[in-house]
Design a protein around this motif. Sequence first.
Motif, PDB file in Angstrom:
ATOM      1  N   CYS A  37       0.852  -1.192   0.000  1.00 30.26           N
ATOM      2  CA  CYS A  37       0.000   0.000   0.000  1.00 30.26           C
ATOM      3  C   CYS A  37       0.890   1.245   0.000  1.00 30.26           C
ATOM      4  CB  CYS A  37      -0.867  -0.025   1.254  1.00 30.26           C
ATOM      5  SG  CYS A  37      -1.915   1.413   1.491  1.00 30.26           S
ATOM      6  N   SER A  39       0.559   3.464   1.977  1.00 29.78           N
ATOM      7  CA  SER A  39       0.849   3.692   3.402  1.00 29.78           C
ATOM      8  C   SER A  39       2.135   2.979   3.843  1.00 29.78           C
ATOM      9  CB  SER A  39      -0.315   3.212   4.278  1.00 29.78           C
ATOM     10  OG  SER A  39      -1.502   3.810   3.866  1.00 29.78           O
ATOM     11  N   HIS A  59      -0.588  -4.742   5.058  1.00 31.46           N
ATOM     12  CA  HIS A  59      -1.879  -4.838   5.747  1.00 31.46           C
ATOM     13  C   HIS A  59      -3.012  -5.165   4.782  1.00 31.46           C
ATOM     14  CE1 HIS A  59      -0.977  -0.499   4.968  1.00 31.46           C
ATOM     15  NE2 HIS A  59      -2.128  -0.600   4.349  1.00 31.46           N
ATOM     16  N   GLU A  60      -2.649  -5.667   3.591  1.00 32.58           N
ATOM     17  CA  GLU A  60      -3.699  -6.035   2.637  1.00 32.58           C
ATOM     18  C   GLU A  60      -3.499  -7.499   2.268  1.00 32.58           C
ATOM     19  OE1 GLU A  60      -3.849  -3.280  -0.643  1.00 32.58           O
ATOM     20  OE2 GLU A  60      -3.494  -1.569   0.672  1.00 32.58           O
ATOM     21  N   ASP A 150      -8.357  -2.839   1.795  1.00 38.18           N
ATOM     22  CA  ASP A 150      -8.005  -1.442   2.065  1.00 38.18           C
ATOM     23  C   ASP A 150      -8.466  -0.491   0.953  1.00 38.18           C
ATOM     24  OD1 ASP A 150      -6.804   0.864   2.972  1.00 38.18           O
ATOM     25  OD2 ASP A 150      -4.771   0.115   2.974  1.00 38.18           O
ATOM     26  N   MET A 151      -8.215  -0.836  -0.313  1.00 34.54           N
ATOM     27  CA  MET A 151      -8.494   0.116  -1.396  1.00 34.54           C
ATOM     28  C   MET A 151      -9.991   0.406  -1.529  1.00 34.54           C
ATOM     29  SD  MET A 151      -5.539   0.946  -2.432  1.00 34.54           S
ATOM     30  CE  MET A 151      -5.175   0.845  -0.699  1.00 34.54           C
TER      31      MET A 151
HETATM   32 ZN    ZN Z   1      -3.162   0.788   3.242  1.00 33.91          ZN
END
Ligand code: ZN
Length: 351
Positions: A37, A39, A59-60, A150-151
């Motif tokens: 990500c 992030s 985290h994905e 997440d997206m």
């Molecule tokens: Zn993210």
Amino acid sequence: MKGFAMLGIGKVGWIEKEKPQCGPLDALVKPIAISPCTSDIHTVWEGALGERRNMILGHEAVGEVAEVGALVKDFKPGDRVIVPAITPDWGSLEAQAGYSVHSGGMLAGWKFSNFKDGVFGEYFHVNEADANLALLPEGIDPAAAVMLSDMVPTGFHGVELAEVAFGDDVCVIGIGPVGLMAVAGAALRGAANLYAVGSRPVCAEAARAYGATEVINYRNGDIVEQILDRTHGKGVDRVIIAGGDVDTFAQAVKMLKPGGRIGNVNYLGEGDYIKIPRVEWGCGMGHKTIAGGLMYGGRLRMEKLAALLSTGRLDTSRLLTHRFQGFDKIEEALMLMKDKPRDLIKPVVLV
Ligand code: ZN
Ligand code: NDP
């Protein structure tokens, strides 16, 4: 076990760690499909969370349950699951107040690759498995489903924060994967004129496919002027911010009609203050609302979003411009996210 980690600010590499412990309510999951990500880039190269040493990133994920705690009721080893980026503590007071994403403190529902090891490990730990995992529906490509971590929820949360309603004129600023999902969400919510701001042709093409009625290039002049030109000087009802910087707020306020709402999901990494233009904010009386939030996670959210894939109402596969095979490729995928070549929307690694 092996994992791809942040070694310190500006440094990444492979590390060996103990397999995480599984508490009574928790699960251990092995990744099937993972994605880096933007992030993760902020975390490592901008030190967005402060110093973190030897913390596994990511985290994905979509994964396979390897182990569950004694009190887990709805999941068992072998289940294929969607794992949200945000995994709240559902019994917390913040969750009871309706802000599960802030359980344990501001933004603290975000645990992976923040307060604990993330999903770029051979195993990763999921707290409160019954409340935070969702079964991957039959027939859904795990690569497409990783975008639900997440997206999709982030882009859609921008739409919720801006309260997009039928017939609204909407501007989505930023059309990376998050902004593209905001475009898709705004279209699903019934936007009329849907302007999308970005510059890369691959993103512009995807924005049109997701429902943008027009793409505006911020490199071709002030986006406020470009929006006011197209709306006979009136501006739009809603603005969703999924890219840009602290100065983007000033543009968003200027292009917004009185009574309009701004939904921000963009991470603001620089500057002490955000500027709000006084006159265009109605000298403080314009009824122009600015809302900003971290995406909501948890099982129900994942199940609802997965239903959009199952029913064909949303197709996330268009985001996946780069597919890799093999766990080791996570490093390459992360560097791609860092370098953002012009043909990239989102990479995915099939483990
Ligand atoms: Zn993210
Ligand atoms: P990308 O970097 O892929 O996309 C950013 C977009 O913003 C691009 O379309 C880019 O245009 C555009 N852009 C850049 N500068 C400007 C500018 N000055 N004016 C207008 N548009 C501009 O990011 P992602 O889609 O991956 O993520 C977007 C943001 O969301 C990030 O800040 C990320 O950290 C954050 N995020 C927030 C979450 C949340 O829960 N709130 C969760 C996940 C991510 P182009 O490249 O075409 O030139």
